[in-house]
Scaffold this active site. Structure first.
Site, mmCIF file in Angstrom:
data_model
loop_
_atom_site.group_PDB
_atom_site.id
_atom_site.type_symbol
_atom_site.label_atom_id
_atom_site.label_comp_id
_atom_site.label_asym_id
_atom_site.label_seq_id
_atom_site.Cartn_x
_atom_site.Cartn_y
_atom_site.Cartn_z
ATOM 1 N N SER A 1 -10.524 4.689 -3.026
ATOM 2 C CA SER A 1 -9.892 3.563 -2.341
ATOM 3 C C SER A 1 -10.113 3.567 -0.643
ATOM 4 O O SER A 1 -9.368 4.308 -0.261
ATOM 5 C CB SER A 1 -8.269 3.260 -2.768
ATOM 6 O OG SER A 1 -7.823 2.421 -1.980
HETATM 7 N N1 LIG Z 1 -5.218 -4.987 1.249
HETATM 8 C C1 LIG Z 1 -4.646 -3.855 0.445
HETATM 9 C C2 LIG Z 1 -5.806 -3.634 -0.669
HETATM 10 C C3 LIG Z 1 -5.145 -2.787 -1.934
HETATM 11 C C4 LIG Z 1 -5.786 -2.737 -3.006
HETATM 12 O O1 LIG Z 1 -6.416 -3.696 -3.361
HETATM 13 N N2 LIG Z 1 -6.290 -1.381 -3.492
HETATM 14 C C5 LIG Z 1 -6.942 -1.370 -4.768
HETATM 15 C C6 LIG Z 1 -7.726 -0.185 -4.839
HETATM 16 S S1 LIG Z 1 -8.650 -0.112 -3.593
HETATM 17 C C7 LIG Z 1 -5.915 -1.602 -5.995
HETATM 18 O O2 LIG Z 1 -4.988 -1.158 -5.897
HETATM 19 N N3 LIG Z 1 -6.336 -2.054 -7.209
HETATM 20 C C8 LIG Z 1 -5.688 -1.976 -8.378
HETATM 21 C C9 LIG Z 1 -5.016 -3.370 -8.454
HETATM 22 O O3 LIG Z 1 -5.146 -4.437 -7.646
HETATM 23 O O4 LIG Z 1 -4.289 -3.812 -9.497
HETATM 24 C C10 LIG Z 1 -4.482 -2.644 1.258
HETATM 25 O O5 LIG Z 1 -4.986 -2.474 2.301
HETATM 26 O O6 LIG Z 1 -3.565 -1.900 0.754
#
Ligand SMILES: N[C@@H](CCC(=O)N[C@@H](CS)C(=O)NCC(=O)O)C(=O)O
Length: 221
Positions: A12
């Site tokens: 991530s």
């Molecule tokens: N803009 C957020 C993005 C966070 C994000 O979308 N993380 C992804 C992994 S890269 C995630 O947790 N995906 C799982 C979900 O959204 O359920 C940040 O900078 O923290």
């Protein structure tokens, strides 16, 4: 100082941005792996802390905060010995904020997630060329942001550099950076790769995400 826990997964980008920030601040923290494929971020326990069920999430002494840009800014405000990574000066801070929002909206959401979501969640294998073009458009902007300065906001490294390198270092696996066309961006990326512990904090995870994406892609159409 309370106990810090970072919840995340190596591939991530926003998790890696937080790790770079924690390391630059010399902070000790516990790292808790959240297996997204096994749905560990969707459990009741996790969503009670972060209803948006995303990683990264930071726990600081029994309180929780998510969204990497907010986490990095918080860590500097709360724990840094000086304000160099996230300046107090209103104008300088606005410049860092602009780059952080660029990462959030354009690089992460507009480029990475826009390509990754159909591959991971809809079993698509083809990527429209327009989505690759969007990456180059973002590189064009970054080339001008860097200009003749070593870092994205001037002579010193800031959390904007940590945030943006976390996504650009994975985007290069989908859209390579030609040093002739992007000399500033290429130079900046080399400079970032020389930061302490870069490979373990960001490089390895960036490659993991590249491998995950490219193993799914059969064609650019
Ligand atoms: N803009 C957020 C993005 C966070 C994000 O979308 N993380 C992804 C992994 S890269 C995630 O947790 N995906 C799982 C979900 O959204 O359920 C940040 O900078 O923290």
């Amino acid at each position: 100082m309370g106990k810090l826990v970072l919840y995340g997964v190596e591939a991530s980008p926003p998790v890696r941005a937080c790790k770079l920030t924690l390391d630059a601040l010399g902070l000790q923290y516990e790292y808790k792996l959240v297996n997204l494929l096994a749905g560990e971020h969707r459990t009741k326990e996790y969503t009670l802390k972060n209803p948006q069920h995303t990683v990264p999430m930071l726990e600081d002494d029994g309180r929780w905060i998510w969204e990497s840009h907010a986490i990095c800014a918080y860590l500097v405000r709360r724990y840094a010995k000086d304000d160099s990574l996230y300046p107090r000066d209103y104008f300088k801070r606005a410049l860092v904020d602009q780059r952080l929002h660029f990462e959030s909206g354009v690089l992460f959401q507009g480029c990475i997630r826009n390509i990754a979501a159909p591959l991971f969640y809809k079993n698509k294998t083809e990527v429209p060329r327009s989505k690759i073009d969007a990456i180059y458009e973002a590189y064009d902007f970054l080339e001008t942001f860097i200009g003749n300065q070593p870092y994205l906001c001037g002579s010193g490294i800031t959390i904007a550099d940590f945030s943006i390198v976390s996504s650009v270092s994975s985007l290069v696996g989908l859209a390579s950076i030609d040093p002739q066309r992007y000399p500033k961006l290429n130079g900046w990326l080399d400079r970032m790769a020389k930061q302490p512990n870069y490979q373990s904090l960001n490089g390895n995870g960036a490659q993991m995400l590249i491998d995950m994406l490219t193993s799914k892609i059969t064609k650019i159409v």
